[in-house]
Design a protein around this motif. Structure first.
Motif, short mmCIF file in Angstrom:
data_model
loop_
_atom_site.label_atom_id
_atom_site.label_comp_id
_atom_site.label_asym_id
_atom_site.label_seq_id
_atom_site.Cartn_x
_atom_site.Cartn_y
_atom_site.Cartn_z
N UNK A 70 21.96 18.81 59.11
CA UNK A 70 23.52 18.77 59.57
C UNK A 70 23.71 18.88 57.96
N UNK A 71 23.71 18.20 57.38
CA UNK A 71 23.98 17.85 55.59
C UNK A 71 23.57 18.95 55.32
N UNK A 72 22.46 19.19 54.81
CA UNK A 72 21.53 19.78 54.02
C UNK A 72 22.12 21.62 53.81
N UNK A 73 22.46 22.10 55.68
CA UNK A 73 22.87 22.99 55.95
C UNK A 73 24.45 23.39 55.73
N UNK A 74 24.84 22.10 55.55
CA UNK A 74 26.67 23.12 54.62
C UNK A 74 26.42 22.83 53.77
N UNK A 75 25.85 22.53 52.82
CA UNK A 75 25.47 22.07 52.15
C UNK A 75 25.07 23.56 50.96
N UNK A 76 24.37 24.15 51.45
CA UNK A 76 23.31 25.64 51.78
C UNK A 76 25.17 26.27 51.67
N UNK A 77 25.78 25.97 53.04
CA UNK A 77 26.30 27.76 52.62
C UNK A 77 27.92 27.45 51.36
N UNK A 78 27.96 25.57 51.32
CA UNK A 78 29.06 25.21 50.66
C UNK A 78 28.58 26.17 49.24
N UNK A 79 27.31 25.81 48.92
CA UNK A 79 26.87 26.25 47.41
C UNK A 79 26.86 27.68 47.47
N UNK A 80 26.57 28.85 48.42
CA UNK A 80 26.88 29.77 48.84
C UNK A 80 28.20 30.35 48.35
N UNK A 81 29.42 29.65 48.82
CA UNK A 81 30.30 29.90 48.50
C UNK A 81 31.48 28.81 48.12
#
Length: 101
Positions: A70-81
């Protein structure tokens, strides 16, 4: 720094996530109206203009999240945005899932 008008930020968020994640499903919901009276909603440098474009809920299902925490998923989205977050998106609620979850 970009300035956004109502609706544009949500469209930009959706376009970036679609391009990077090829999601099976995606929803970008502007929840800014729930926070219109909060201090961050006041127009000032570094915030989105108007009452929209500051609080979003993102629901995305993508193969890109398979096997990721879940943390990696959130990091991915936060990085993209990163650009949107720096330009006035104050809050981002994320529901990121792999297919079948």
């Amino acid at each position: 720094m970009s300035e956004y008008s109502d609706g544009v930020v949500g469209d930009q968020i959706k376009a970036k996530l679609e391009a990077a994640l090829a999601p099976l499903s995606i929803e970008v919901i502007d929840e800014s109206h729930k926070h219109a009276g909060h201090a961050h909603a006041v127009m000032r440098p570094g915030t989105a203009t108007g009452s929209g474009g500051t609080h979003f809920q993102v629901k995305v299902v993508s193969e890109a999240f398979k096997g990721k925490s879940r943390v990696d998923r959130h990091r991915t989205i936060n990085t993209l945005l990163q650009q949107e977050l720096a330009a006035g998106v104050h809050a981002l609620s994320i529901d990121a899932r792999a297919p079948g979850e």
